[in-house]
Scaffold this motif. Structure first.
Motif, PDB file in Angstrom:
ATOM      1  N   GLU A  11      -2.483   2.899   8.652  1.00 50.31           N
ATOM      2  CA  GLU A  11      -3.081   2.057   7.619  1.00 50.31           C
ATOM      3  C   GLU A  11      -2.181   0.879   7.234  1.00 50.31           C
ATOM      4  O   GLU A  11      -2.510   0.122   6.322  1.00 50.31           O
ATOM      5  CB  GLU A  11      -3.380   2.909   6.375  1.00 50.31           C
ATOM      6  CG  GLU A  11      -4.344   4.068   6.621  1.00 50.31           C
ATOM      7  CD  GLU A  11      -5.772   3.570   6.853  1.00 50.31           C
ATOM      8  OE1 GLU A  11      -6.166   2.557   6.238  1.00 50.31           O
ATOM      9  OE2 GLU A  11      -6.485   4.198   7.683  1.00 50.31           O
ATOM     10  N   LYS A  57      -7.908   3.628  -3.018  1.00 46.27           N
ATOM     11  CA  LYS A  57      -8.561   2.697  -2.099  1.00 46.27           C
ATOM     12  C   LYS A  57      -9.229   3.460  -0.958  1.00 46.27           C
ATOM     13  O   LYS A  57     -10.321   3.135  -0.521  1.00 46.27           O
ATOM     14  CB  LYS A  57      -7.484   1.777  -1.529  1.00 46.27           C
ATOM     15  CG  LYS A  57      -8.008   0.533  -0.860  1.00 46.27           C
ATOM     16  CD  LYS A  57      -6.826  -0.352  -0.440  1.00 46.27           C
ATOM     17  CE  LYS A  57      -7.112  -1.116   0.836  1.00 46.27           C
ATOM     18  NZ  LYS A  57      -5.867  -1.626   1.446  1.00 46.27           N
ATOM     19  N   LYS A  58      -8.528   4.490  -0.472  1.00 51.09           N
ATOM     20  CA  LYS A  58      -9.081   5.384   0.533  1.00 51.09           C
ATOM     21  C   LYS A  58      -8.648   6.799   0.192  1.00 51.09           C
ATOM     22  O   LYS A  58      -7.609   6.996  -0.444  1.00 51.09           O
ATOM     23  CB  LYS A  58      -8.555   5.058   1.935  1.00 51.09           C
ATOM     24  CG  LYS A  58      -9.065   3.774   2.545  1.00 51.09           C
ATOM     25  CD  LYS A  58      -8.721   3.740   4.038  1.00 51.09           C
ATOM     26  CE  LYS A  58      -9.178   2.426   4.679  1.00 51.09           C
ATOM     27  NZ  LYS A  58      -8.833   2.391   6.119  1.00 51.09           N
ATOM     28  N   ILE A  69      -3.572   4.880  -1.297  1.00 51.31           N
ATOM     29  CA  ILE A  69      -4.378   5.742  -0.439  1.00 51.31           C
ATOM     30  C   ILE A  69      -3.964   7.174  -0.740  1.00 51.31           C
ATOM     31  O   ILE A  69      -2.773   7.485  -0.693  1.00 51.31           O
ATOM     32  CB  ILE A  69      -4.106   5.418   1.040  1.00 51.31           C
ATOM     33  CG1 ILE A  69      -4.620   4.020   1.384  1.00 51.31           C
ATOM     34  CG2 ILE A  69      -4.746   6.468   1.955  1.00 51.31           C
ATOM     35  CD1 ILE A  69      -4.215   3.525   2.763  1.00 51.31           C
ATOM     36  N   PHE A 127      -7.983  10.505   2.090  1.00 58.06           N
ATOM     37  CA  PHE A 127      -7.935  11.314   3.313  1.00 58.06           C
ATOM     38  C   PHE A 127      -7.767  12.782   2.963  1.00 58.06           C
ATOM     39  O   PHE A 127      -6.850  13.150   2.214  1.00 58.06           O
ATOM     40  CB  PHE A 127      -6.766  10.894   4.204  1.00 58.06           C
ATOM     41  CG  PHE A 127      -6.961   9.573   4.876  1.00 58.06           C
ATOM     42  CD1 PHE A 127      -7.604   9.490   6.104  1.00 58.06           C
ATOM     43  CD2 PHE A 127      -6.511   8.394   4.285  1.00 58.06           C
ATOM     44  CE1 PHE A 127      -7.787   8.270   6.726  1.00 58.06           C
ATOM     45  CE2 PHE A 127      -6.689   7.172   4.898  1.00 58.06           C
ATOM     46  CZ  PHE A 127      -7.331   7.101   6.134  1.00 58.06           C
ATOM     47  N   THR A 174       0.836  -1.198   0.000  1.00 55.90           N
ATOM     48  CA  THR A 174       0.000   0.000   0.000  1.00 55.90           C
ATOM     49  C   THR A 174       0.869   1.245   0.000  1.00 55.90           C
ATOM     50  O   THR A 174       1.843   1.330   0.750  1.00 55.90           O
ATOM     51  CB  THR A 174      -0.917   0.008   1.241  1.00 55.90           C
ATOM     52  OG1 THR A 174      -1.712  -1.171   1.213  1.00 55.90           O
ATOM     53  CG2 THR A 174      -1.821   1.236   1.253  1.00 55.90           C
ATOM     54  N   ARG A 232     -11.353  14.890  -3.990  1.00 58.84           N
ATOM     55  CA  ARG A 232     -11.790  13.599  -3.442  1.00 58.84           C
ATOM     56  C   ARG A 232     -12.442  12.750  -4.536  1.00 58.84           C
ATOM     57  O   ARG A 232     -12.085  11.583  -4.712  1.00 58.84           O
ATOM     58  CB  ARG A 232     -12.786  13.817  -2.298  1.00 58.84           C
ATOM     59  CG  ARG A 232     -13.374  12.517  -1.756  1.00 58.84           C
ATOM     60  CD  ARG A 232     -14.531  12.775  -0.785  1.00 58.84           C
ATOM     61  NE  ARG A 232     -14.140  13.548   0.377  1.00 58.84           N
ATOM     62  CZ  ARG A 232     -13.542  13.033   1.450  1.00 58.84           C
ATOM     63  NH1 ARG A 232     -13.277  11.737   1.507  1.00 58.84           N
ATOM     64  NH2 ARG A 232     -13.232  13.817   2.463  1.00 58.84           N
ATOM     65  N   GLU A 247     -11.114   9.155  -6.083  1.00 60.75           N
ATOM     66  CA  GLU A 247     -11.952   7.956  -6.049  1.00 60.75           C
ATOM     67  C   GLU A 247     -12.176   7.399  -7.452  1.00 60.75           C
ATOM     68  O   GLU A 247     -12.087   6.193  -7.670  1.00 60.75           O
ATOM     69  CB  GLU A 247     -13.292   8.293  -5.378  1.00 60.75           C
ATOM     70  CG  GLU A 247     -13.159   8.415  -3.858  1.00 60.75           C
ATOM     71  CD  GLU A 247     -14.378   9.040  -3.175  1.00 60.75           C
ATOM     72  OE1 GLU A 247     -14.409   9.063  -1.936  1.00 60.75           O
ATOM     73  OE2 GLU A 247     -15.289   9.518  -3.895  1.00 60.75           O
ATOM     74  N   ASP A 280      -1.821  -0.863  -3.980  1.00 55.16           N
ATOM     75  CA  ASP A 280      -3.006  -0.180  -3.473  1.00 55.16           C
ATOM     76  C   ASP A 280      -2.601   1.251  -3.142  1.00 55.16           C
ATOM     77  O   ASP A 280      -1.537   1.476  -2.546  1.00 55.16           O
ATOM     78  CB  ASP A 280      -3.521  -0.857  -2.189  1.00 55.16           C
ATOM     79  CG  ASP A 280      -4.136  -2.211  -2.492  1.00 55.16           C
ATOM     80  OD1 ASP A 280      -4.652  -2.392  -3.614  1.00 55.16           O
ATOM     81  OD2 ASP A 280      -4.071  -3.089  -1.607  1.00 55.16           O
ATOM     82  N   TYR A 339      -3.899  11.269  -0.011  1.00 57.74           N
ATOM     83  CA  TYR A 339      -3.886  12.124   1.173  1.00 57.74           C
ATOM     84  C   TYR A 339      -3.714  13.561   0.712  1.00 57.74           C
ATOM     85  O   TYR A 339      -2.809  13.873  -0.067  1.00 57.74           O
ATOM     86  CB  TYR A 339      -2.745  11.689   2.089  1.00 57.74           C
ATOM     87  CG  TYR A 339      -2.256  12.759   3.024  1.00 57.74           C
ATOM     88  CD1 TYR A 339      -3.006  13.142   4.132  1.00 57.74           C
ATOM     89  CD2 TYR A 339      -1.031  13.376   2.790  1.00 57.74           C
ATOM     90  CE1 TYR A 339      -2.537  14.134   4.985  1.00 57.74           C
ATOM     91  CE2 TYR A 339      -0.563  14.359   3.648  1.00 57.74           C
ATOM     92  CZ  TYR A 339      -1.323  14.742   4.741  1.00 57.74           C
ATOM     93  OH  TYR A 339      -0.878  15.716   5.583  1.00 57.74           O
TER      94      TYR A 339
END
Lengths: 377, 377, 377, 377
Positions: free
Chosen positions: A108, A56-57, A31, A59, A5, A47, A51, A29, A33
């Motif tokens: 994470e 995956k996420k 994420i 922040f 990740t 955001r 997406e 993966d 930020y």
């Protein structure tokens, strides 16, 4: 099967979007930020974009108060100026942003962090040194490889607090002084322990008293009057010279005000030592060493020096300039005492003569010796 | 029967006229000396007044070129600023003035020198240290005694380059920025070895190329736009804090221009060392040690650092501010080389990663140790 | 009718006895004060002598523990050495002694303090600055007048920790290295927060663990082996050069041991900054500014830097020398980690090449520019 | 078909012999280069070995005089000591050796240079920075790759001036002080411009007066008496701590002698500034920046400070120690003048009181303010 990740510092722009896609293609993966440190940004759009590109996420962190209190305020205490001119905008932002990024990475369970800072710049160094210092096991190396490819296609990330001049509409925060108001704003800034705790506009009585509000307001007033624009050549950590065009309106107002209240309330010789520490602090921060034992140490010493830096500074802001009008402090009754000293007879003019003659002992000997040498030759 | 000859630094004002009369009453022959360092003064009126009060000889010396070339230029090379703000106006003038005074004293066989600087101020120190350094056998002590008496009757000597704000008409050299022109002047200043050799006004083509003309012109243009006013608290050598209100229009323009061309042409690490020497120089000059072995040494080192400080700086002057617009130099092809570096492949992004990781070795160890400590506790 | 009360720093010797008598003759009440800071003195004889000469009160104060803990230990933390050689013996003692003297003066309602330090020396300055700093209203000036007379008759006060060489039997604390034992002593000194907390002699198992015992023991062992003798020329505060012959056996052992454990446990860059502060501390203490805002500040910063200076140093003492044999520390696992680094593959030799090449960017540009210049010329 | 020519710093030992063979196998022509800087080496054996392993050319260069005059002497002038203890043996040798190597490379048209310094050490950095600085186009990178392989088989290169203690017979230049003579040697060293120009042994009248002879002789005498052994932990440039065991007998004698004559002949305040420059010089040289703009600058300034550092120092060498016995200088009549000052009445004790009271102005105000604060609270 994921290779691991990556927490990617994501701006929503082309460059970091490219990195996001590329990292996913490589089997990671991702994420994303994004830190809110006060820039003018559509965070929700960023955001959605992250997406849609497969993050995956996502922040989005509001670091504004933390940024002002824990990063800008120490720079104010230090009178931080790099190479006599640069007020360290992004240099101070970078450790703030990267700190939260590695916190997220740890939380994470991500082994990798990535960012969009370029290969030749200071920001790469500031970002990566912070990551290594706070998360020694982290890997940031993979990014560089990718960046080398992507860099040429994606263009340059735009900086938040500092901007390159080229186009006429470059400056975002400050008015052109030629177009700024013909009436000055008069402010009173109150300091405690070397940081501002209140600002009042004497023209209209508007007053702010939280760190974030104070700094935002000074940016607004400074910007309105075109304060804090500079066009400089600076020396990067890696040894290149580069041109930088910056605008730091609030920072400039605070630097002038802090310098004034500090000299007013701090002992002369403490000031000299602290001045050297402030220069050291500026170099460390510029070079990316915010999170280092020496910067911790210097910050501690500087904070210690600020214990009595307290009082109010009155200043006007007008056409790109900040003028100190006066100051007062409960911690500096110095002046009044001293003015009255020779009235009270505590100060004896004869002492000054003695002081001077003792200081001259060495100079007179030096001169005699030189006379001696020249006579001999 | 004369008790001896005194060379008195005479301003034509009340205070030094009092001293002149008093010295004669005490039985001394008095030679008056008045230096022209560019102030707005009626020198002939002063001459007549001195003669009418009984001066044995009257010297009026034009030191303007010497002052600019040998005292202001080294301060420009040093980026001399005391306590981050004060540009050292009278501090630089004092040794220039006193040097000639002791030359006259030696030549005229005078054992005494006297002056009108007050007992608590820096100027007394600067004056007397210069005298002792250049003429170790000289006596200046008798004056103090007299001064103590006279001081209370004669009022304060007004400084030439710096003035106390109190009245609204305090500033003599600078316009109020609010009343200054709405059109900027654009100047180009050319430097060689760190000192200006030419200034050209891009608006009207006016050009100056001698030291005195350049400095006078910059004072004029800076003054016209209200540049270089400050209101500060400063720490005097003797340990008192005092308020100072100064105007240094030409000096401010030169400081900004020199800082720019210097950073452009000087190696980064040389600059750091030289910055420290410049701060030292400023303290020494402020404290009156222009003629000292250490100030000689520092001046020599600073001059050495200026060998390649060469080129042209373009700047605009407007409403109290100086804006750097650009610079060029035959001694700094740096930038162009460096920009093209990664095109040529000379700069390898992998090197930066290695550079960062090596810089992080220490930071990572520090973090591990801290983790260890906190685990143990 | 008394003119007031004087607290006199009294040694029991001729000079201060002269002052005592003279002060009484002038109409003052005299309180004598003698500090025990470990010197070899007959304190009871001094008490009787003072009483017999008419002292109103006699204070003999044991300051030994306070001297070691609050004055010598901070100097150890600072690696305090003046002008690269002098370990600041009496310079550190003087503020300790004078502090108690002004405490007594305040308590006894005395407006005056006096001492036997000579008019040209550092000790006068150190004494008087301490008095003024801690008791601003005190008068010390009257003494000087008397001293000028008495000085020529009474001879020079002998210093406690430092002695002038002239006679062969000058050294009191140290053996001549030629006559010292042919067998070395091996010591282990344990530090916490940069100060020694225990010393053990590995030869015989003797161990000390209070500040006073540790320092006394190191003086004893260092002295036995002739450690810490120097013959130097130093620059006094007032600008004279003078010769000094000193012996500081325990201080020399501690300096070497502390330097070693400090470098072992302190971050490299913190060490650089702290080194500068240590030099500043030494100058301040030498010049008599122990009780000053800047020395407070520097001591605070240095103490902060010592938080992890912890561990044991083994050393041998032999024929005038101190040899470090080894060290260990719970706060410095650095070494082991680092040695194993390239085994673990954490340290990549390629990183070093990148590090070097980035450091060389600036050097290569400089060389190219120089080549360019020389080609053109 | 050759891939190009490599100039290899060749020691004759296993490691560089491995590199030589490996480079040839990879298709390079190899020129070996061995510098004689005074080490105990069989140069002819090394020549034969290089030839037998296929070196295209073999250079053995006697750099001894150049090393002493242009590298050691500036370090003597600087009182160069890294981290308060290390006298910079190999750090000074490395740029001397590498300079000639790149001269040879340029002359022979070689594009590559190589060396046997390890990947983690300072010596790699010092070597490579010198090469890049003096021959910016040179390639040194290929070596590292090879080294990584070879390193594990060939063992560690042994340093010339510094050695690791481990075995009992580690020290090559110095006797164990326990086994050193029981009779001291007394030397007189004469300095001009801060460098030794003559050494005379007062015991036997032996005298040396060339740079190389002086330095060799001081190594011999120092070594005979076990002078200059240290066991330290030091901070490498790359941020690791490492243990170092060094012997620098001649350098230690010169450091002590130079410190003495310098303090004797140099103004106090020049000394303070120069002390800071010396520390900077030591860091630069330790880190490999001998050939850098800033080190050039610092060397120039230090050399300037040495103009009057002239005179003779008498010292004894005994059982690992150097004791200064006395000094004399035509440039420092200071002392005699100053001692006689108060006889002549030039020095007025009242001046000292005035000097002290003026210095106390600030301290008294500080105390009053503190009292005020504590009263209020």
């Amino acid at each position: 099967m994921s290779k691991g990740t990556v927490v990617l510092a994501y701006s929503g722009g082309l460059d970091t979007s490219c990195i996001l896609v590329w990292l996913k293609e490589q089997g990671y993966d991702v994420i994303t930020y994004l830190a809110n440190i006060g820039q003018d940004e559509d965070f929700e759009a960023a955001r959605k974009k992250a997406e849609s590109l497969g993050a995956k996420k996502v922040f989005i962190e509001d670091l504004r108060t933390e940024f002002v209190e824990h990063f800008i305020w120490p720079a104010v205490q230090a009178n931080a100026v790099y190479e006599d001119r640069y007020l360290l905008g992004t240099a101070v932002a970078r450790p703030c942003i990267a700190r939260r990024q590695v916190e997220i990475a740890r939380r994470e369970g991500a082994q990798f962090v990535s960012h969009g800072a370029t290969g030749k710049g200071n920001d790469q160094i500031r970002f990566e040194l912070t990551c290594y210092a706070l998360y020694p096991e982290v890997k940031v190396s993979l990014f560089i490889y990718c960046m080398d490819v992507i860099y040429r296609h994606c263009g340059v990330m735009s900086l938040q607090l500092e901007r390159s001049r080229a186009p006429a509409d470059l400056y975002l925060m400050t008015k052109n002084p030629e177009d700024s108001p013909n009436v000055q704003d008069v402010l009173e800034i109150e300091f405690k322990k070397g940081v501002p705790v209140k600002v009042t506009n004497m023209n209209d009585g508007i007053s702010k008293n939280t760190a974030l509000d104070i700094f935002s307001y000074l940016n607004e007033i400074g910007g309105k009057h075109g304060v804090g624009r500079i066009d400089i050549v600076e020396n990067r950590f890696i040894g290149m010279k580069s041109r930088g065009i910056y605008e730091t309106p609030g920072g400039t107002v605070l630097l002038k005000a802090h310098l004034d209240i500090e000299t007013f309330t701090m002992d002369k010789e403490v000031r000299r030592i602290k001045q050297g520490l402030g220069i050291k602090f500026s170099e460390l921060v510029y070079n990316g060493f915010w999170y280092s034992p020496e910067c911790d140490f210097v910050r501690h010493c500087i904070a210690k020096s600020q214990e009595n830096v307290e009082g109010k500074v009155q200043l006007s802001v007008f056409k790109g300039q900040v003028y100190i009008l006066g100051r007062e402090s409960p911690k500096s009754l110095y002046n009044e005492e001293l003015v009255s000293m020779d009235v009270q007879g505590d100060y004896d003019p004869c002492d000054a003569s003695g002081f001077i003659r003792i200081n001259a002992v060495r100079l007179r000997e030096h001169h005699r010796l030189q006379g001696l040498s020249s006579t001999k030759q």
